[in-house]
Design a protein around this motif. Structure first.
Motif, PDB file in Angstrom:
ATOM      1  N   LYS A   1     -48.442  11.887  79.898  1.00  0.00           N
ATOM      2  CA  LYS A   1     -48.864  13.118  79.887  1.00  0.00           C
ATOM      3  C   LYS A   1     -50.219  13.473  79.212  1.00  0.00           C
ATOM      4  CE  LYS A   1     -47.472  17.994  79.496  1.00  0.00           C
ATOM      5  NZ  LYS A   1     -46.408  18.846  79.257  1.00  0.00           N
ATOM      6  N   GLN A   2     -50.421  12.627  77.989  1.00  0.00           N
ATOM      7  CA  GLN A   2     -51.738  12.531  77.511  1.00  0.00           C
ATOM      8  C   GLN A   2     -52.722  11.950  78.296  1.00  0.00           C
ATOM      9  OE1 GLN A   2     -50.935  10.872  73.499  1.00  0.00           O
ATOM     10  NE2 GLN A   2     -49.756  12.814  72.969  1.00  0.00           N
TER      11      GLN A   2
ATOM     12  N   GLN B   1     -35.230   7.586  73.867  1.00  0.00           N
ATOM     13  CA  GLN B   1     -36.363   7.334  73.343  1.00  0.00           C
ATOM     14  C   GLN B   1     -37.471   6.963  74.053  1.00  0.00           C
ATOM     15  OE1 GLN B   1     -35.313   6.171  69.328  1.00  0.00           O
ATOM     16  NE2 GLN B   1     -34.267   7.787  68.933  1.00  0.00           N
TER      17      GLN B   1
ATOM     18  N   MET C   1     -40.174  19.060  81.257  1.00  0.00           N
ATOM     19  CA  MET C   1     -41.388  18.537  81.103  1.00  0.00           C
ATOM     20  C   MET C   1     -42.046  18.403  82.289  1.00  0.00           C
ATOM     21  SD  MET C   1     -42.704  15.000  79.111  1.00  0.00           S
ATOM     22  CE  MET C   1     -41.963  15.200  77.770  1.00  0.00           C
TER      23      MET C   1
ATOM     24  N   GLN D   1     -38.790   8.894  76.957  1.00  0.00           N
ATOM     25  CA  GLN D   1     -39.844   9.967  76.278  1.00  0.00           C
ATOM     26  C   GLN D   1     -40.946   9.801  75.675  1.00  0.00           C
ATOM     27  OE1 GLN D   1     -38.367  13.537  76.245  1.00  0.00           O
ATOM     28  NE2 GLN D   1     -40.676  13.639  76.254  1.00  0.00           N
ATOM     29  N   ARG D   2     -41.142   8.611  75.132  1.00  0.00           N
ATOM     30  CA  ARG D   2     -42.315   7.922  74.538  1.00  0.00           C
ATOM     31  C   ARG D   2     -43.381   7.705  75.826  1.00  0.00           C
ATOM     32  NH1 ARG D   2     -46.613   8.483  71.593  1.00  0.00           N
ATOM     33  NH2 ARG D   2     -47.344   6.444  71.014  1.00  0.00           N
TER      34      ARG D   2
ATOM     35  N   GLN E   1     -40.562   8.262  84.823  1.00  0.00           N
ATOM     36  CA  GLN E   1     -39.760   8.368  83.529  1.00  0.00           C
ATOM     37  C   GLN E   1     -38.906   9.820  83.419  1.00  0.00           C
ATOM     38  OE1 GLN E   1     -39.894   6.103  81.335  1.00  0.00           O
ATOM     39  NE2 GLN E   1     -41.220   5.324  82.769  1.00  0.00           N
ATOM     40  N   LYS E   2     -39.449  10.893  84.006  1.00  0.00           N
ATOM     41  CA  LYS E   2     -38.428  11.984  84.243  1.00  0.00           C
ATOM     42  C   LYS E   2     -37.206  11.910  84.943  1.00  0.00           C
ATOM     43  CE  LYS E   2     -40.036  15.953  85.833  1.00  0.00           C
ATOM     44  NZ  LYS E   2     -40.732  17.054  86.558  1.00  0.00           N
TER      45      LYS E   2
ATOM     46  N   PHE F   1     -45.006   9.151  85.518  1.00  0.00           N
ATOM     47  CA  PHE F   1     -44.632  10.396  84.750  1.00  0.00           C
ATOM     48  C   PHE F   1     -43.176  10.657  85.638  1.00  0.00           C
ATOM     49  CE2 PHE F   1     -44.194  14.699  83.868  1.00  0.00           C
ATOM     50  CZ  PHE F   1     -43.979  14.659  82.397  1.00  0.00           C
TER      51      PHE F   1
ATOM     52  N   ALA G   1     -43.030   9.053  78.731  1.00  0.00           N
ATOM     53  CA  ALA G   1     -43.559  10.043  79.513  1.00  0.00           C
ATOM     54  C   ALA G   1     -44.699  10.783  78.677  1.00  0.00           C
ATOM     55  CB  ALA G   1     -42.320  11.102  79.596  1.00  0.00           C
ATOM     56  N   ASP G   2     -44.615  10.854  77.323  1.00  0.00           N
ATOM     57  CA  ASP G   2     -45.323  11.856  76.490  1.00  0.00           C
ATOM     58  C   ASP G   2     -46.983  11.110  76.269  1.00  0.00           C
ATOM     59  OD1 ASP G   2     -43.271  13.463  75.642  1.00  0.00           O
ATOM     60  OD2 ASP G   2     -42.985  12.420  73.793  1.00  0.00           O
ATOM     61  N   VAL G   3     -46.857   9.922  76.507  1.00  0.00           N
ATOM     62  CA  VAL G   3     -48.206   8.973  76.484  1.00  0.00           C
ATOM     63  C   VAL G   3     -48.706   9.354  77.926  1.00  0.00           C
ATOM     64  CG1 VAL G   3     -49.502   7.021  76.236  1.00  0.00           C
ATOM     65  CG2 VAL G   3     -47.666   7.464  74.529  1.00  0.00           C
TER      66      VAL G   3
END
Length: 109
Positions: free
Chosen positions: A69-70, A59, A1, A62-63, A44-45, A41, A65-67
């Motif tokens: 990224k947004q 989890q 990611m 990942q959560r 988190q990676k 980010f 990192a996802d937020v």
């Protein structure tokens, strides 16, 4: 990611320097948030590359990192919109002359 970057680190530095010469802090604030989101980010990676102690730990990373990224995508779009609205030269990343107000130096004498 990975993050999809509209602006390179160098471009963000140029925007910061240009805006710092004048009384225009908004692009700098947005640029700083973009830089901080990139650091978060990347952190988190790095955490996700380590063997997880449990499923919840993975989890959580990942959560975040996802937020992140947004949020990064939104802030980059915001910076692009601001520069466009203000009329910046996007090739040179220069502030338009019409909104430049030099910061006055305080005379110590």
């Amino acid at each position: 990611m990975n993050l999809d970057n509209k602006f390179t680190a160098l471009q963000l530095a140029i925007i910061n320097n240009e805006a710092a010469l004048y009384t225009c802090a908004c692009p700098v604030h947005i640029s700083m948030q973009i830089t901080n989101l990139r650091k978060l980010f990347d952190y988190q990676k790095t955490c996700m590359e380590l063997p997880p102690e449990n499923d919840v730990q993975m989890q959580v990373h990942q959560r975040i990192a996802d937020v992140t990224k947004q949020a990064h995508q939104l802030m980059e779009q915001c910076l692009e919109d601001i520069l466009d609205l203000e009329g910046w030269d996007m090739n040179k990343l220069e502030m338009p002359a019409g909104i430049r107000t030099r910061i006055k130096k305080i005379d110590a004498t």
